[in-house]
Design an enzyme around this catalytic site. Structure first.
Site, PDB file in Angstrom:
ATOM      1  N   GLY A 246      -4.227  65.237  35.488  1.00 47.05           N
ATOM      2  CA  GLY A 246      -4.486  63.852  35.838  1.00 47.05           C
ATOM      3  C   GLY A 246      -5.527  63.234  34.933  1.00 47.05           C
ATOM      4  CB  SER A 247      -7.557  60.205  35.362  1.00 44.94           C
ATOM      5  OG  SER A 247      -8.315  60.485  36.533  1.00 44.94           O
ATOM      6  N   GLY A 251     -10.443  64.915  36.944  1.00 49.88           N
ATOM      7  CA  GLY A 251     -10.787  66.263  36.515  1.00 49.88           C
ATOM      8  C   GLY A 251     -12.269  66.544  36.618  1.00 49.88           C
ATOM      9  CD  GLU A 268      -3.402  71.400  30.342  1.00 48.01           C
ATOM     10  OE1 GLU A 268      -3.691  70.527  29.482  1.00 48.01           O
ATOM     11  OE2 GLU A 268      -3.168  72.580  30.058  1.00 48.01           O
ATOM     12  CB  CYS A 302      -1.211  63.879  28.954  1.00 47.52           C
ATOM     13  SG  CYS A 302      -0.165  65.332  28.938  1.00 47.52           S
TER      14      CYS A 302
END
Length: 514
Positions: A246-247, A251, A268, A302
């Site tokens: 995610g963002s 994270g 990630e 991403c």
């Protein structure tokens, strides 16, 4: 195909009103609310699913731990057999699952099929891996001693996934975790719960074919909910590993909470990926690669290319070809033949894109494209043309990841300058260079080159294969999933020393005589 027909093909239990349910009733009195699933294709509501509470997530974690205690005792090749059966189910239902991906998150059909193929590929990889979870034999300094390194199952793996890869990222984690002897608890994006339920239904079919229900009960579970449910998983002491996609903001919060209880994280997070085009580059090749990397998945990967760093000698030639390529994109419903650019996931994504373009103009950027299209046909959906933005410099705006098809274009004069631009962002996921000069290519991949987890030559930043470890550095989080030796993140390492002599020598020559 209507959503209900797709769900029935994938064996997701349904009520007469089209509400999807989990395979077993949540613990307690039932969900306090529902998650409403809207298709980005036209904004229509396609289903409602029960939203679980943090208490129900806690109960699922306890069940997962019990499943882990059983599953860890199964020989790894036997565990691989379950993953092989899962791969079979995915093959048999590839088309239907891909169509559901398209319906729920708006990927064009080819990309939906590609995502399911990625699941199949990682299952194949994991099956072979189940016979290769090897350690080391290490020379001991003590006579009559042997040292070795072994790998043991870790525990329950919590997988938190984002909307843009609603099924493949779970498979990256789950296929490896299962052969490593772990149980899996999956919190999918609230924007893509149906895909998760579909995958869970296929997993349960694989478990039925596996034939040992006592071993596979609660081995993989789906926990549907909002951030409070994700937080419950992150903070639960039974979850040995949290793999979160995610963002960067998400994270950072996850990492701090997991660290507070000394758990493991596999993060990630964001990417702000650059492609460098040198004077010697094959421009036809570069244009095709840049176009897919920047506009594929409507810029919602991403690994999407966000920045294009072009040598001044080829800048005008490349930009003209790229503008022509962008003008040829077919924008429309992702299930339609020939569509290359489908919708943004929702209105918030559109608003973020427009805000970034407005700021770029204020900073002297020249914007081509980026406007909303097809509003009359799809008033409740958000289709846009891909944007090219020529920027005078790499500003804070350019350093910030906007999850949309925006490509910032910058000029450079020397390779060192281009590499500095590539690295001068907080994120460090993917990067690429187009060159036919061996020295430039090797420099880019060297320690003095790209600081990203992925550094490609003569191909774009997206579309990674499962054989390599996937992940990046800096604010991308440092995690590695999928291939290579990423499996080690799902196991714990033990160093063993065996004394097969009748003596008791101590290491480092220490004496303790009694």
């Amino acid at each position: 195909m209507p959503a209900q027909a797709l769900l029935q093909r994938l064996n997701i239990p349904l009520l007469a009103n089209g509400v999807s349910l989990l395979s077993h009733a949540p613990d307690g009195p039932g969900p306090a609310a529902f998650l409403r699933c809207c298709s980005p294709i036209d904004g229509a509501v396609i289903a409602e699913v029960p939203r679980m509470t943090p208490a129900q997530a806690d109960a699922a974690a306890e069940r997962a731990h019990a499943a882990y205690l059983r599953w860890r005792l199964v020989p790894a090749p036997r565990r691989g057999e379950l993953v092989r059966l899962l791969g079979d189910e995915l093959r048999a239902h590839k088309q239907a699952l891909a169509e559901l991906v398209t319906l729920e998150v708006g990927k064009v059909s080819a990309e939906g099929l590609g995502e399911v193929q990625e699941m199949i590929d990682i299952c194949d990889f994991a099956v072979g891996l189940s016979r290769q979870l090897h350690g080391l034999t290490i020379a001991s300094e003590r006579p009559g001693h042997r040292m070795m390194e072994t790998w043991q199952p870790l525990g329950v793996v919590g997988v938190i996934t984002a909307f843009n890869f609603p099924v493949a990222v779970w498979a990256w984690n789950a296929a490896l975790a299962l052969v490593c002897g772990d149980a899996v608890l999956w919190k999918p994006s609230e924007k893509a719960p149906l895909c998760a339920l579909a995958v869970q239904a296929l997993f349960e079919r694989a478990c039925q074919r596996f034939g040992e229900s006592d071993l596979t009960r609660d081995l993989s579970q789906v926990v549907l909910g909002l951030a409070d449910v994700g937080q419950a998983l992150v903070e639960h002491p039974r979850l040995a590993l949290i793999s979160a996609t995610g963002s960067t903001g998400m994270g950072r919060a996850v990492g701090q909470r997991v660290a507070a209880r000394f758990g493991r994280c596999l993060l990630e997070l964001g990417g702000n990926n650059a492609i460098i085009v040198t004077p010697s580059a094959d421009l036809d090749l570069a244009v095709r690669a840049v176009a897919f990397a920047a506009a594929g998945t409507a810029g919602q990967r991403c690994t999407s290319a966000r920045r294009l760093v072009v040598h001044e000698a080829v800048y005008d030639a490349l930009l003209g070809r790229l503008q022509g390529a962008y003008a040829s994109f077919k924008i429309g419903a992702p299930q339609d033949e020939g569509t290359l650019l489908g919708p943004l996931i929702d209105q918030a994504a559109f608003a973020a894109m427009q805000a970034a373009l407005a700021q770029a103009r204020l900073e002297g950027g020249q914007v081509t494209g980026g406007e909303r299209v097809l509003m009359q046909q799809y008033p409740n959906a958000f289709y846009v043309s891909a944007a090219l933005v020529e920027m005078p410099a790499q500003t804070d705006l350019v350093r910030h990841e906007t999850f949309a098809p925006i490509l910032y274009v910058l000029k450079y004069q020397t390779l060192a300058q281009a590499i500095d631009l590539n690295n001068d962002v907080p994120q460090g996921l993917s990067s690429a260079i187009f060159t036919t000069d061996l020295r430039e290519a090797e420099t880019f991949m060297s320690v003095a080159g790209s600081d990203c987890g992925i550094a490609n030559v003569n191909l774009g930043t997206s579309g990674a294969e499962i054989g390599g470890a996937f992940g990046g550095e800096k604010e991308t989080g440092g995690g590695r999933e999928s291939g290579s030796d990423a499996w080690k993140g799902y196991m714990r390492r033990a160093t063993n020393t065996i004394n097969y002599s009748g003596e008791l020598p101590l290491a480092q020559g220490v004496r303790f005589d009694i």
